[in-house]
Write a protein that holds these residues in place. Structure first.
Motif, mmCIF file in Angstrom:
data_model
loop_
_atom_site.group_PDB
_atom_site.id
_atom_site.type_symbol
_atom_site.label_atom_id
_atom_site.label_comp_id
_atom_site.label_asym_id
_atom_site.label_seq_id
_atom_site.Cartn_x
_atom_site.Cartn_y
_atom_site.Cartn_z
ATOM 1 N N LEU A 141 -5.222 6.491 2.993
ATOM 2 C CA LEU A 141 -3.768 6.576 2.969
ATOM 3 C C LEU A 141 -3.356 7.576 4.041
ATOM 4 C CD1 LEU A 141 -1.173 5.660 1.554
ATOM 5 C CD2 LEU A 141 -1.379 7.664 0.053
ATOM 6 N N MET A 142 -2.489 7.138 4.950
ATOM 7 C CA MET A 142 -2.165 7.953 6.108
ATOM 8 C C MET A 142 -0.668 8.072 6.272
ATOM 9 S SD MET A 142 -4.965 6.750 8.904
ATOM 10 C CE MET A 142 -6.710 6.957 8.579
ATOM 11 N N GLN A 147 -2.080 10.699 10.076
ATOM 12 C CA GLN A 147 -2.902 11.784 9.553
ATOM 13 C C GLN A 147 -3.378 11.398 8.162
ATOM 14 O OE1 GLN A 147 -3.769 14.498 11.307
ATOM 15 N NE2 GLN A 147 -2.604 13.624 13.051
ATOM 16 N N CYS A 148 -4.640 11.643 7.875
ATOM 17 C CA CYS A 148 -5.241 11.202 6.611
ATOM 18 C C CYS A 148 -4.694 12.021 5.442
ATOM 19 C CB CYS A 148 -6.758 11.339 6.701
ATOM 20 S SG CYS A 148 -7.610 10.800 5.209
ATOM 21 N N ILE A 149 -4.182 11.313 4.421
ATOM 22 C CA ILE A 149 -3.744 11.948 3.181
ATOM 23 C C ILE A 149 -4.853 11.862 2.144
ATOM 24 C CG2 ILE A 149 -2.024 11.901 1.324
ATOM 25 C CD1 ILE A 149 -0.067 10.644 3.318
ATOM 26 N N PHE A 150 -5.355 10.652 1.921
ATOM 27 C CA PHE A 150 -6.520 10.433 1.055
ATOM 28 C C PHE A 150 -7.482 9.492 1.786
ATOM 29 C CE2 PHE A 150 -2.951 10.831 -2.046
ATOM 30 C CZ PHE A 150 -3.280 12.101 -2.519
ATOM 31 N N GLY A 151 -8.780 9.707 1.599
ATOM 32 C CA GLY A 151 -9.777 8.842 2.217
ATOM 33 C C GLY A 151 -10.387 9.464 3.465
ATOM 34 N N LEU A 159 -8.221 -0.389 11.005
ATOM 35 C CA LEU A 159 -7.052 -1.247 11.069
ATOM 36 C C LEU A 159 -5.925 -0.556 10.301
ATOM 37 C CD1 LEU A 159 -5.628 -4.003 11.603
ATOM 38 C CD2 LEU A 159 -6.589 -4.755 9.411
ATOM 39 N N PHE A 160 -4.751 -0.460 10.928
ATOM 40 C CA PHE A 160 -3.620 0.226 10.303
ATOM 41 C C PHE A 160 -2.616 -0.793 9.805
ATOM 42 C CE2 PHE A 160 -5.405 3.228 13.328
ATOM 43 C CZ PHE A 160 -5.530 4.375 12.560
ATOM 44 N N LEU A 161 -2.381 -0.779 8.482
ATOM 45 C CA LEU A 161 -1.412 -1.672 7.863
ATOM 46 C C LEU A 161 -0.182 -0.851 7.495
ATOM 47 C CD1 LEU A 161 -1.028 -4.604 6.892
ATOM 48 C CD2 LEU A 161 -1.833 -3.871 4.648
ATOM 49 N N PRO A 162 0.957 -1.094 8.124
ATOM 50 C CA PRO A 162 2.129 -0.244 7.877
ATOM 51 C C PRO A 162 2.709 -0.435 6.475
ATOM 52 C CG PRO A 162 2.725 -2.088 9.285
ATOM 53 C CD PRO A 162 1.233 -2.138 9.116
ATOM 54 N N ILE A 163 3.185 0.672 5.892
ATOM 55 C CA ILE A 163 3.861 0.677 4.583
ATOM 56 C C ILE A 163 5.342 0.913 4.858
ATOM 57 C CG2 ILE A 163 4.000 1.755 2.314
ATOM 58 C CD1 ILE A 163 1.125 2.729 2.751
ATOM 59 N N GLU A 164 6.200 -0.019 4.383
ATOM 60 C CA GLU A 164 7.615 0.067 4.692
ATOM 61 C C GLU A 164 8.440 0.073 3.406
ATOM 62 O OE1 GLU A 164 8.407 -3.252 7.142
ATOM 63 O OE2 GLU A 164 7.415 -2.427 8.937
ATOM 64 N N GLY A 174 -5.049 2.687 5.997
ATOM 65 C CA GLY A 174 -6.115 2.504 6.977
ATOM 66 C C GLY A 174 -7.303 1.761 6.382
ATOM 67 N N TYR A 175 -7.818 0.826 7.150
ATOM 68 C CA TYR A 175 -8.954 0.018 6.686
ATOM 69 C C TYR A 175 -9.996 -0.054 7.801
ATOM 70 C CZ TYR A 175 -11.647 -4.136 5.407
ATOM 71 O OH TYR A 175 -12.655 -5.003 5.125
ATOM 72 N N THR A 176 -11.216 0.363 7.495
ATOM 73 C CA THR A 176 -12.304 0.336 8.480
ATOM 74 C C THR A 176 -13.095 -0.956 8.329
ATOM 75 O OG1 THR A 176 -12.482 2.733 8.364
ATOM 76 C CG2 THR A 176 -14.329 1.542 9.354
#
Length: 495
Positions: A141-142, A147-151, A159-164, A174-176
């Protein structure tokens, strides 16, 4: 009688069965081994490539499956934040995040009547916290600044999936991407697919190897037939012929062999005939000279001027014959040299006519000439051209019956000189005309060889014409005899 044989028939006197089998197996084995090695290279490349592509495609498949899970996590997270009225991801606690990730694999909050808080109420177990599954290890969670919040921290494979919320970006999930398979079912599927590919390729290799045997036999048989045929030609059996029953390149090879054997057979016959003709032509003047000398020694014939003139005539004839043979031999080996210079061809024709006019009158022949008023020039060898004209005139005088006529015409057209020589009867057949320029050829054996040379005069005419980039042809004359047509370019060079 010519010999014909198919591919599978080899005369026993050419090679023993053991040698034939040895040669056949040797080349066939090499052909099969080369094909198998090439096939093995393709097989190994195919297996390695398929295994790599299989692993890559399975990883991509599982990766896409995980990304579907990622979409649900995003939707559930947005649902929770909307219900809570929050928009700051940094305010979310880790337990909520972990529960949200774990529950989203089974529940879509937007499609259930149970409130989301009920699912998130249960505390996150300590065991799961310290032993996350493989999916949880690759999720983060970024913030909007990534910037990393958790993980885990982001990497080049993330891979960055935006949260809106309300059309505003408030962070990222974030997904590796996967680097290898982890689930046992996925690993087993990959192993089964690899085994299936390997066994299929091995089976294809076996079938290909079995099919190569008749294929190799099909291609090797004509080659072996040509090999055996070459052995027959080497042994001097030029009447050998191969049976041609295919239209590919190997069939063309068999046809070429038959053409070669025909040419060799014809050359052998020509050589034998040539040797016999040369022997005959040399024996005739030598026999006359020897007989005259022996007659003079025995007192049968007096030693006077006439006898000496007869001997001299025979010596001259013999010398001319030897000179002609020498000229042809030099031309064949490329030793006949031409001194090319500007030549007055009209003057050469006039000179040749003057030399043979008396001879034609003595035999009862009328020699007619039609020459241009201006002199015609060309680039050539004066001596060779004079010899060519002399041979043409001598041939017509020798083989034209008296009373008769000989017509000679010289013209020029587009930098090409045309010399036409026609005579009256007798003529020859169409078939005989095709051989008149061959050495020692005579259309009729009853004709007098002595006066017309040894049968190589026209052969020399053709060689000299070709050396000047010209040609000479023969056809039937409208006045009853033969028509010789000679064409010479005015800027010809010796070949």
């Amino acid at each position: 009688m010519r010999r014909f044989f198919k591919y599978d028939y080899m005369p026993s006197n050419w090679m023993t069965s053991e040698e034939t089998l040895k040669h056949m197996l040797g080349f066939k084995l090499k052909l099969i081994l080369v094909a198998l090695l090439f096939g093995l290279f393709l097989v190994i490349g195919t297996i390695v490539t398929n295994h790599y592509m299989l692993k890559t495609s399975l990883i991509e498949y599982v990766d896409q499956r995980d990304q579907l899970h990622l979409e649900r996590i995003k939707k559930n997270l947005q649902h929770v934040l909307t219900q809570r009225g929050e928009s700051d991801l940094s305010q979310m606690d880790e337990v909520t995040w972990k529960n949200l990730v774990g529950i989203s694999s089974r529940v879509d909050f937007a499609e259930t009547m149970v409130p989301a808080e009920v699912f998130l109420f249960h505390p996150f177990s300590e065991f799961k916290r310290f032993h996350p599954d493989y999916t949880e290890q690759r999720l983060s969670l970024m913030s909007t600044e990534r910037q990393c919040i958790f993980g885990n921290e982001a990497s080049n494979r993330t891979l960055f999936l935006p949260i809106e919320l309300n059309n505003q970006k408030i962070g990222y999930i974030g997904y590796t991407h996967r680097e290898e398979l982890t689930e046992s079912l996925d690993i087993q599927l990959e192993q089964r697919q690899r085994e299936l590919i390997t066994y299929s390729v091995a089976f294809l290799v076996l079938i290909t190897g079995l099919l190569l045997l008749p294929i190799a036999h099909y291609f090797i048989h004509p080659i072996l037939a040509v090999t055996q045929g070459m052995r027959a030609l080497t042994a001097g059996r030029f009447d050998t012929r191969l049976k041609v029953n295919r239209r590919d390149e190997l069939g063309q090879l068999l046809q070429d062999f038959n053409h070669l054997s025909k040419s060799l057979e014809k050359n052998q016959q020509s050589r034998n005939q040539w040797i016999a003709d040369i022997s005959h032509e040399l024996r005739t003047p030598l026999t006359i000279i020897r007989g005259d000398i022996e007659a003079m020694k025995d007192g049968v014939r007096p030693l006077n001027q006439q006898t000496l003139d007869n001997l001299h005539s025979e010596v001259v004839h013999l010398n001319r014959l030897i000179d002609d043979l020498y000229q042809i031999a030099l031309n064949d080996v490329g030793g006949l040299r031409y001194q090319m210079q500007r030549v007055n061809f009209t003057g050469l024709v006039n000179s040749a006519l003057a030399n043979f006019r008396q001879q034609a009158d003595i035999k009862g022949l009328k020699l007619h000439a039609r020459l241009p008023e201006q002199d015609l020039f060309l680039l050539g060898d004066s001596d060779r051209l004079q010899q060519m004209l002399a041979n043409l005139l001598a041939n017509s005088i020798a083989y034209t019956d008296a009373p008769g006529e000989i017509h000679l015409t010289l013209t020029e057209n587009k930098k090409v000189l045309h010399l036409v020589l026609e005579d009256t009867a007798p003529s020859v057949s169409e078939e005989a005309m095709q051989h008149l320029f061959e050495r020692f050829y005579r259309a009729e054996g009853s004709r007098n060889r002595r006066f017309g040379g040894a049968g190589i005069g026209l052969a020399l005419v053709q060689q000299i014409a070709q050396a000047h980039q010209g040609e000479v042809t023969v056809s039937a004359s409208h006045i009853g005899g033969l028509k010789f047509t000679l064409t010479l370019p005015q800027e010809a060079y010796a070949s």
